[in-house]
Write an enzyme that holds these catalytic residues in place. Structure first.
Site, short mmCIF file in Angstrom:
data_model
loop_
_atom_site.label_atom_id
_atom_site.label_comp_id
_atom_site.label_asym_id
_atom_site.label_seq_id
_atom_site.Cartn_x
_atom_site.Cartn_y
_atom_site.Cartn_z
CG PHE A 157 -1.79 -1.07 1.51
CD1 PHE A 157 -3.10 -1.02 1.08
CD2 PHE A 157 -1.36 -2.20 2.20
CE1 PHE A 157 -3.98 -2.07 1.33
CE2 PHE A 157 -2.22 -3.25 2.46
CZ PHE A 157 -3.54 -3.19 2.02
CG ASP A 158 1.11 5.87 -1.70
OD1 ASP A 158 2.18 6.11 -1.08
OD2 ASP A 158 0.42 6.77 -2.21
N GLY A 159 0.84 5.27 1.17
CA GLY A 159 0.31 5.83 2.40
C GLY A 159 -0.75 6.89 2.19
#
Length: 312
Positions: A157-159
């Site tokens: 996941f990106d943040g």
């Protein structure tokens, strides 16, 4: 008593995300609905090849039917379902439920089922889902073919604007890197709001916790990773936010602007979620990738009027 999927991790996947249907989609676009339907019926015994969402769907199903329910969805008519389910059976996927709406929107059905993740090949469908609180991503379907054999479910996941809300990303876009860093340092101990994929991560974490508690080593292991352009000291707020949520990720990569594909190529997730096409397009060359759209009322969804003032 009716069968229930309450308590499971619930995934909806479009037929065009699950299988390679680019040729068929091109027929629909260039020759129309009638030609498309004739082609599908003529080829309904021809098995479709795995698409961009296939690896993660297969890995999710390996977690077991007690934990995961996958439903295939499509705006095609019921007549078109035969080829899809023939292909599902040929690939030994434990999917027995499908919604074929004959052109109507699928969103209200996903809301009623409280879906934890919706994977589609259509930008408009993904945006509609996000606007209705359903975690969703548009799969990059024109990417390389991916290996599907695995003993682990690996998700990256990106943040900002993916796991977390878009407030910090909005500051960066509007005011630049310096203002972003100052904001994150000042709010290091204030948890960020949940982003569109937080619900999906929570569902994964619930299964992880159960696996660890029961100690069943023969089960498909879940490995999660945060792959973000943030760097120190802005990294601190992400870790403290996850702590506040009571969630742990297995790995974290604070890249400070480095190309994410270097990490993703080695981590080898079945899916990587990011909010920016520049990252998902590049990532899709090495791993399956899905773009998480912004909500319609997000400032990030509005066209940029100024040049970006820094690089995060």
């Amino acid at each position: 008593m009716a069968y229930t999927i309450d308590g499971k991790l619930k995934v909806a996947v479009s037929s065009r995300a699950l299988f390679q249907l680019e040729k068929e989609d091109d027929i629909f676009t260039t020759k129309g609905k009638e030609a498309y339907e004739k082609y599908q019926i003529k080829h309904e015994k021809d098995i479709l090849q795995p698409g961009a969402a296939f690896p993660v769907v297969k890995a999710l199903l390996e977690l077991g039917e007690d934990d995961v329910e996958v439903i295939v969805v499509s705006r095609n008519t019921a007549d078109m379902s035969l080829r899809v389910f023939n292909s599902i059976q040929a690939h030994n996927l434990n999917i027995c439920r499908g919604f074929f709406t004959g052109g109507e929107s699928i969103i209200n059905y996903l809301k009623s089922l409280d879906i934890d993740l919706f994977l589609t090949a259509n930008d408009d469908s993904a945006k509609a889902a996000i606007d209705n609180g359903i975690p969703a991503a548009t799969m990059i379907t024109s990417a390389a073919k991916y290996m599907t054999e695995t003993t682990e479910l690996r998700v990256a996941f990106d943040g900002d604007a993916v796991l977390f809300g878009d407030e910090s990303e909005a500051i960066f876009k509007a005011e630049g890197l310096e203002a972003f860093g100052k904001n994150e340092s000042e709010k290091a101990n204030i948890p960020m709001k949940e982003g569109p994929m937080a619900k999906f991560l929570r569902a994964l974490a619930k299964i992880q916790t159960r696996q660890e508690k029961e100690g069943k080593n023969n089960e498909t292991k879940i490995v999660t990773a945060l792959v973000t352009a943030r760097s120190a000291p802005a990294h601190a707020r992400t870790i403290k936010t996850l702590r506040a949520w009571g969630i742990k990720v297995n790995q974290a990569f604070f890249l400070g602007g480095l190309d994410k594909t270097y990490v993703l190529k080695e981590f080898k997730p079945q899916i990587f979620f990011d909010d920016q096409h520049v990252h998902t397009d590049r990532a899709s060359l090495v791993v399956p990738a899905g773009t998480v759209p912004y909500k319609s009322d997000s400032v990030l969804a509005k066209p940029k009027e100024e040049e970006k003032k820094g690089e995060k």
